[in-house]
Scaffold this active site. Structure first.
Site, PDB file in Angstrom:
ATOM      1  N   SER A  32       0.826  -1.222   0.000  1.00 58.02           N
ATOM      2  CA  SER A  32       0.000   0.000   0.000  1.00 58.02           C
ATOM      3  C   SER A  32       0.850   1.258   0.000  1.00 58.02           C
ATOM      4  O   SER A  32       1.751   1.387   0.811  1.00 58.02           O
ATOM      5  CB  SER A  32      -0.881   0.054   1.253  1.00 58.02           C
ATOM      6  N   HIS A  63      -4.758   0.187  -3.468  1.00 61.96           N
ATOM      7  CA  HIS A  63      -4.066  -0.766  -4.348  1.00 61.96           C
ATOM      8  C   HIS A  63      -4.621  -0.576  -5.766  1.00 61.96           C
ATOM      9  O   HIS A  63      -5.767  -0.926  -6.029  1.00 61.96           O
ATOM     10  CB  HIS A  63      -4.305  -2.208  -3.886  1.00 61.96           C
ATOM     11  N   HIS A  85      -4.669 -10.196  -1.930  1.00 59.57           N
ATOM     12  CA  HIS A  85      -4.598 -10.732  -0.571  1.00 59.57           C
ATOM     13  C   HIS A  85      -5.596 -11.866  -0.441  1.00 59.57           C
ATOM     14  O   HIS A  85      -6.695 -11.799  -0.994  1.00 59.57           O
ATOM     15  CB  HIS A  85      -4.960  -9.653   0.450  1.00 59.57           C
ATOM     16  N   TYR A  87      -7.307 -12.465   2.089  1.00 55.09           N
ATOM     17  CA  TYR A  87      -8.518 -12.003   2.798  1.00 55.09           C
ATOM     18  C   TYR A  87      -9.547 -11.414   1.846  1.00 55.09           C
ATOM     19  O   TYR A  87     -10.706 -11.241   2.200  1.00 55.09           O
ATOM     20  CB  TYR A  87      -8.188 -11.016   3.927  1.00 55.09           C
ATOM     21  N   GLU A  88      -9.142 -11.083   0.619  1.00 52.49           N
ATOM     22  CA  GLU A  88     -10.109 -10.608  -0.370  1.00 52.49           C
ATOM     23  C   GLU A  88     -10.956 -11.761  -0.897  1.00 52.49           C
ATOM     24  O   GLU A  88     -11.936 -11.548  -1.596  1.00 52.49           O
ATOM     25  CB  GLU A  88      -9.388  -9.923  -1.535  1.00 52.49           C
ATOM     26  N   ALA A 115       3.228  -3.493   4.441  1.00 54.89           N
ATOM     27  CA  ALA A 115       2.987  -2.786   5.701  1.00 54.89           C
ATOM     28  C   ALA A 115       2.809  -3.855   6.764  1.00 54.89           C
ATOM     29  O   ALA A 115       2.213  -4.901   6.493  1.00 54.89           O
ATOM     30  CB  ALA A 115       1.722  -1.949   5.586  1.00 54.89           C
ATOM     31  N   MET A 213      -0.619  -9.274   6.544  1.00 51.96           N
ATOM     32  CA  MET A 213      -1.605 -10.133   5.873  1.00 51.96           C
ATOM     33  C   MET A 213      -1.252 -10.393   4.412  1.00 51.96           C
ATOM     34  O   MET A 213      -2.126 -10.689   3.594  1.00 51.96           O
ATOM     35  CB  MET A 213      -2.988  -9.472   5.945  1.00 51.96           C
ATOM     36  N   SER A 214       0.031 -10.258   4.082  1.00 52.93           N
ATOM     37  CA  SER A 214       0.412 -10.440   2.671  1.00 52.93           C
ATOM     38  C   SER A 214       1.725 -11.199   2.588  1.00 52.93           C
ATOM     39  O   SER A 214       2.135 -11.861   3.545  1.00 52.93           O
ATOM     40  CB  SER A 214       0.551  -9.062   2.007  1.00 52.93           C
ATOM     41  N   ASN A 237       2.611   0.587  12.298  1.00 47.51           N
ATOM     42  CA  ASN A 237       1.968   0.759  13.612  1.00 47.51           C
ATOM     43  C   ASN A 237       2.559  -0.288  14.539  1.00 47.51           C
ATOM     44  O   ASN A 237       3.048  -1.313  14.075  1.00 47.51           O
ATOM     45  CB  ASN A 237       0.444   0.538  13.481  1.00 47.51           C
ATOM     46  N   HIS A 249      -6.703   1.340   9.452  1.00 47.61           N
ATOM     47  CA  HIS A 249      -6.108   1.398   8.116  1.00 47.61           C
ATOM     48  C   HIS A 249      -5.583   2.817   7.843  1.00 47.61           C
ATOM     49  O   HIS A 249      -4.585   2.987   7.149  1.00 47.61           O
ATOM     50  CB  HIS A 249      -7.152   0.983   7.084  1.00 47.61           C
TER      51      HIS A 249
HETATM   52  N1  HPA Z   1      -1.491  -6.361  11.755  1.00 45.28           N
HETATM   53  C1  HPA Z   1      -1.649  -7.000  10.581  1.00 45.28           C
HETATM   54  N2  HPA Z   1      -1.407  -6.441   9.410  1.00 45.28           N
HETATM   55  C2  HPA Z   1      -0.961  -5.166   9.415  1.00 45.28           C
HETATM   56  C3  HPA Z   1      -0.770  -4.437  10.591  1.00 45.28           C
HETATM   57  C4  HPA Z   1      -1.043  -5.081  11.827  1.00 45.28           C
HETATM   58  O1  HPA Z   1      -0.898  -4.511  12.931  1.00 45.28           O
HETATM   59  N3  HPA Z   1      -0.325  -3.208  10.229  1.00 45.28           N
HETATM   60  C5  HPA Z   1      -0.252  -3.208   8.882  1.00 45.28           C
HETATM   61  N4  HPA Z   1      -0.636  -4.387   8.377  1.00 45.28           N
END
Ligand code: HPA
Length: 274
Positions: A32, A63, A85, A87-88, A115, A213-214, A237, A249
């Site tokens: 992202s 994206h 992903h 999750y999509e 990320a 998640m990727s 984060n 997000h």
């Molecule tokens: N958890 C999972 N996926 C993420 C996070 C997170 O804290 N930050 C960015 N992608």
């Protein structure tokens, strides 16, 4: 969709080859916010995923969903602007299908970015982390199903998943640029919810330094295909429960924006050395 065949990979690659005469050496999958690198590609052709036979189409915000082929830093690259992903709702093998297409087009190495939430308490939001290894906790695997020996081995070795040689180059490059680079283990989960604080404590015990998640499906397929891999996470984060604040997000996108120029310089400086 079950069982991606070599024919589907061939059809996707053959379509892409009608759009450019360049043979990519390096594949890039950017998380992202880092799609801006695509703007710097010379002699570029941009192909919407929707036009490529059998390519999935990305649905997540931020994206873009296009393949860029061209020259960057003197190297011929094929870049995914926007990734898929699990999750999509894509099957893992569909999520990672573009990597097989990259390999078919000629790419020998793969540079992935993402990320991630920081699990390691020595990390801070905005840090960059070289991925030393991963833990696949998604419960999914892109190699499940009959193995096509023409694509790779049934039981691929993952003991040097994030190529040692390329990791050394990444560290050296970051040092030259004066960019701080953490190093650690990326835990790949299915998502799409962020983790609970209890899950983060568990992941820390398991040896995870960052969570996202990727990346894991793409890296598994790249290694299956015999490509060398280098991966960098942006710690957007601190993971759930570490700071007394909810995750969002928006925070992920804001941090990416904040460290983008540093992240981009590192990726660009790395390319000629891969
Ligand atoms: N958890 C999972 N996926 C993420 C996070 C997170 O804290 N930050 C960015 N992608």
């Amino acid at each position: 969709m079950a069982n991606l065949t070599q024919q589907m990979i061939e059809e996707a690659a053959a379509y892409i080859e009608t759009k450019t005469a360049l043979t990519p050496e390096i594949g890039l999958i950017l998380g992202s916010g880092l799609g801006v690198i695509g703007d710097e590609v010379e002699e570029s052709v941009t192909i919407p995923y929707a036009d490529i036979p059998h390519f999935p189409i990305s649905t997540v915000e931020g994206h873009a969903g296009e393949l860029v082929i061209g020259r960057l830093q003197g190297r011929v690259i094929v870049l995914m602007r926007g990734r898929f992903h699990m999750y999509e709702g894509y099957e893992p093998e569909r999520t990672a299908m573009p990597v097989r297409v990259m390999k078919r087009l000629g790419a020998k190495s793969l540079l992935v970015t993402n990320a991630a939430g920081g699990i390691n308490l020595n990390f801070a939001s905005g840090n960059l982390m070289l991925i030393s290894d991963h833990i696949n906790l998604s419960g999914r695997n892109p190699l499940v199903g009959p193995n096509d020996n023409a694509l790779g081995a049934r039981f691929p070795d993952m003991s040097d998943a994030y190529t040692r040689r390329l990791r050394a180059i990444a560290k050296e490059t970051a040092a030259e640029l004066g960019i701080g680079l953490q190093e650690g283990v990326y835990v790949g989960l299915l998502g799409p919810n962020y983790e609970t604080p209890a899950e983060i404590r568990m992941l820390r015990v398991l040896g995870g330094d960052a969570v996202g998640m990727s990346t894991v499906p793409e890296v598994i397929v790249a290694r299956h295909a015999g490509m060398e891999v280098v991966g960098i996470s942006c710690i957007t984060n601190m993971a759930a429960g570490i700071l007394d604040q909810p995750l969002s997000h928006e925070e992920v996108m804001e941090t990416t924006e904040r460290v983008k120029s540093e992240f981009v310089s590192l990726v660009l400086a790395l390319l000629p050395k891969l």
